[in-house]
Design an enzyme around this catalytic site. Structure first.
Site, PDB file in Angstrom:
ATOM      1  N   ASP A  99       0.823  -1.250   0.154  1.00  0.00           N
ATOM      2  CA  ASP A  99       0.195   0.043   0.099  1.00  0.00           C
ATOM      3  C   ASP A  99       0.924   1.150  -0.021  1.00  0.00           C
ATOM      4  O   ASP A  99       1.536   1.545   0.969  1.00  0.00           O
ATOM      5  CB  ASP A  99      -1.022   0.080   1.344  1.00  0.00           C
ATOM      6  CG  ASP A  99      -1.987   1.203   1.014  1.00  0.00           C
ATOM      7  OD1 ASP A  99      -2.225   1.752   0.143  1.00  0.00           O
ATOM      8  OD2 ASP A  99      -2.431   1.424   2.172  1.00  0.00           O
ATOM      9  N   ASP A 279      -2.194   5.834  -6.181  1.00  0.00           N
ATOM     10  CA  ASP A 279      -2.384   4.707  -4.841  1.00  0.00           C
ATOM     11  C   ASP A 279      -2.606   3.410  -5.592  1.00  0.00           C
ATOM     12  O   ASP A 279      -3.399   3.300  -6.367  1.00  0.00           O
ATOM     13  CB  ASP A 279      -3.418   5.422  -4.491  1.00  0.00           C
ATOM     14  CG  ASP A 279      -3.914   4.739  -3.062  1.00  0.00           C
ATOM     15  OD1 ASP A 279      -2.992   4.248  -2.245  1.00  0.00           O
ATOM     16  OD2 ASP A 279      -5.055   4.518  -3.008  1.00  0.00           O
TER      17      ASP A 279
END
Ligand SMILES: *[C@@H]1O[C@H](CO)[C@@H](O)[C@H](O)[C@H]1NC(C)=O
Ligand SMILES: *[C@@H]1O[C@H](CO)[C@@H](O)[C@H](O)[C@H]1NC(C)=O
Ligand SMILES: *[C@@H]1O[C@H](CO)[C@@H](O)[C@H](O)[C@H]1NC(C)=O
Ligand SMILES: *[C@@H]1O[C@H](CO)[C@@H](O)[C@H](O)[C@H]1NC(C)=O
Ligand SMILES: *[C@@H]1O[C@H](CO)[C@@H](O)[C@H](O)[C@H]1NC(C)=O
Length: 407
Positions: A99, A279
Site C-alpha cells: 500500500d 495509489d
C-alpha cells in the site's frame, strides 16, 4: 518548506556520512507481488470498496473519527496486490497488501503473530483507519525479511488485536510517506514510525530511499504478476527511461504520493493542471466531478446502476480516444483498451459479460479541492512507477503493457 520526508532524508544522509560504518548493499531488492481479485463472496462491489477508500484518503482525520464512531463500512478487499514478508527469527511468512497510500506495517488480520526471540512488545497502542477497514492493536519491534534473506532489525510492526476489512490477508506493508505514520501510535500523536523503506536505508541495505513498482494488467483472478523493488528500479520491467515529477506541495495530496497533472480526453482538456495522488490501494482511476462529467459526455457513457461504473456500447468503444495524463513534461496515454475493465471479469462485478465498463470514476467533489484525482491500479498496470523519497519525486515509464490489448 521542505516536506518532512525530505528533511528526514537530509538528516539521514548526514547521519550516514557521520555515523557508524554500515555495509551498504548497493543492489536493489526485488520481491514478487500477487494480484488477487476476491470473488469468493460472489460479486464484488468495486465502487463501494473504492469509494470508502477515496473518502478516507480525502479526510484522514474524519475517517479516524468515523471509525471510532463505528461508521466505516466493513468491506473486504476487492482487488489486492500482496507481497510475502517474513517477520521474526526464524521468520514466519505473512501475506501483506502493498500500500502506497499508508505507511504502517502491521499483521494479525489473518494468521496470528508468531512471536520469536526477536519480537519486542513496546506496549504502545497503535491504530490506523483505511476507509476499507481499520486495525488497532499493540506495537512490536521485530526482524523483517524481504525476499531471500535480506533482513532489517527493529522494524515497528503493528500487531492487530482488532481489525476489519482485511479478511484473507494478514495485514499491510505500508510504503507511503513517513508522515502518514504520525498519530498512529495513539499515545504519541506527534511521533512518526520509521517505515520499512526508511529502515532499509537507515540500516545500510539500500542506498536510496526509493521503491519501484511493476504491476501488469490481467484477466486472472489470482496471478503473480507484480514486482516491488526497494532501493532502485528494475530496468527489465519498463521501456525507455523513467520521467520524474516533483511531489506536489498542494494539500491534501501532499500527505500522500501526490503529484500535479492535467488530463485530456483526445485533445480536449477535461482536468486542468491540479494535484492528486498515485495509489496502489485504489482499483480504478478517480477524477474530480467536473472532469468526470466531461469524460462521460465525451465518451457518451451511461452510469450502470448495478456496478456503479460508466458503461459504453461497442460502437462507443470503437470511437474511444486516448485518455492522456500530462505529468511533468511527459504525456502518458491510456489507450481505449486500457480505459475498460477486463470484460472476462465483468460478471464478478455483478455486470453482464457482454457489457463494456470504463475504469474512470467520479471522485465525488469538484476540482480545486487539493486532491482532484487518484491514479489507481488501472493506471499503474499500464506504467512502471517509482516512489522516490530521496529526491521527493514520483516517476513513470512505459512498459510492454502500456498499449497492450488485454481487456
Ligand atoms: C455498489 O455500491 C454503489 C456505491 O456505494 C451503490 O450505488 C450500488 O448500488 C452498489 N451495487 C450493488 C449491486 O449493491
Ligand atoms: C503487550 O504488552 C501489553 C502490556 O504492556 C499488553 O497489554 C499486551 O497484551 C501485549 N500485547 C500482546 C500482543 O501480547
Ligand atoms: C528501534 O526503532 C525505534 C523506532 O521504531 C527507535 O525509537 C529505537 O531507538 C530503535 N532502537 C534501536 C535499538 O535501534
Ligand atoms: C472475500 O470476500 C468474501 C465476502 O465478500 C469474504 O467472506 C471472504 O473472506 C473474502 N476472502 C478473501 C480471501 O479476502
Ligand atoms: C503544483 O500545483 C500547485 C497549484 O497549482 C502549484 O502551487 C505548485 O507549484 C505545483 N508544483 C508543485 C511541485 O507542487
Amino acid at each position: 518548506m521542505f516536506p518532512a520526508a525530505s528533511l528526514l532524508a537530509i538528516l539521514l544522509l548526514a547521519l550516514s556520512i557521520a555515523g557508524s560504518p554500515v555495509e551498504v548493499r548497493n543492489s536493489p531488492i526485488t520481491i514478487p507481488i500477487v494480484r488477487r481479485l476476491n470473488t469468493s463472496g460472489g460479486t464484488i462491489n468495486l465502487s463501494q470498496h473504492d469509494k470508502a477508500r477515496v473518502a478516507a484518503i480525502k479526510d484522514r482525520s474524519a475517517s479516524t473519527l468515523n471509525r471510532r464512531a463505528g461508521n466505516i463500512p466493513v468491506i473486504n478487499e476487492a482487488v489486492s496486490y500482496i507481497a510475502q514478508v517474513g517477520i521474526g527469527s526464524p521468520a514466519t511468512i505473512y501475506d501483506l497488501i502493498v500500500d502506497t497510500g499508508s505507511s504502517n506495517t502491521w499483521l494479525g488480520s489473518g494468521s496470528a503473530y508468531v512471536k520469536t526471540g526477536t519480537s519486542i512488545n513496546t506496549s504502545q497502542p497503535v491504530s490506523v483507519g483505511y476507509g476499507s477497514g481499520y486495525f488497532s492493536g499493540t506495537e512490536y519491534t521485530d526482524t523483517l525479511t524481504l525476499g531471500s534473506g535480506l533482513t532489517i532489525t527493529n522494524q515497528s510492526i503493528g500487531v492487530a488485536s482488532e481489525s476489519s476489512g482485511f479478511t484473507g490477508v494478514d495485514g499491510i506493508l505500508g510504503i507511503g510517506p513517513l508522515g502518514l505514520t504520525e498519530g498512529t501510535l495513539t499515545n504519541e500523536q506527534t511521533t512518526s514510525i520509521p517505515t520499512v523503506t526508511q529502515n532499509l536505508y537507515n540500516q545500510g541495505k539500500i542506498s536510496h530511499i526509493i521503491v519501484g513498482i511493476s504491476f501488469e494488467p490481467t484477466t486472472s483472478q489470482k496471478v503473480t504478476n507484480g514486482e516491488l523493488t526497494f532501493g532502485g528500479t528494475d530496468a527489465t520491467k519498463y521501456s525507455g527511461s523513467i520521467a520524474y515529477t516533483p511531489l506536489t506541495t498542494t494539500q491534501d495530496a501532499s500527505h500522500y504520493w501526490g503529484i500535479n497533472e492535467s488530463i485530456m480526453y483526445g485533445s480536449t482538456t477535461i482536468l486542468s493542471t491540479t494535484a492528486g495522488i498515485v495509489d496502489t490501494g485504489t482499483t480504478l482511476i478517480y477524477i474530480a466531478t467536473d472532469a468526470y462529467t466531461k469524460y462521460q459526455s465525451a465518451t457518451g457513457a451511461t452510469l450502470d446502476q448495478v456496478t456503479d461504473l460508466l458503461s459504453i456500447s461497442l460502437t462507443q468503444y470503437h470511437a474511444l480516444k486516448n485518455l492522456n495524463f500530462n505529468i511533468g513534461k511527459t504525456t502518458y496515454s491510456l489507450t481505449p483498451n486500457a480505459q475498460i475493465w477486463p470484460r472476462s471479469l465483468n460478471t464478478y462485478l455483478g455486470g453482464s459479460s457482454g457489457s463494456i465498463y470504463l475504469v474512470v470514476a467520479d471522485i465525488g467533489t469538484p476540482s480545486g479541492q487539493g486532491l482532484d484525482f487518484i491514479n489507481g491500479q488501472t493506471f499503474l498496470e499500464r506504467f512502471y512507477s517509482v516512489f522516490d523519497t530521496t529526491n521527493s519525486r514520483v516517476g513513470f515509464a512505459t512498459t510492454s503493457f502500456t498499449d497492450a490489448t488485454t481487456n
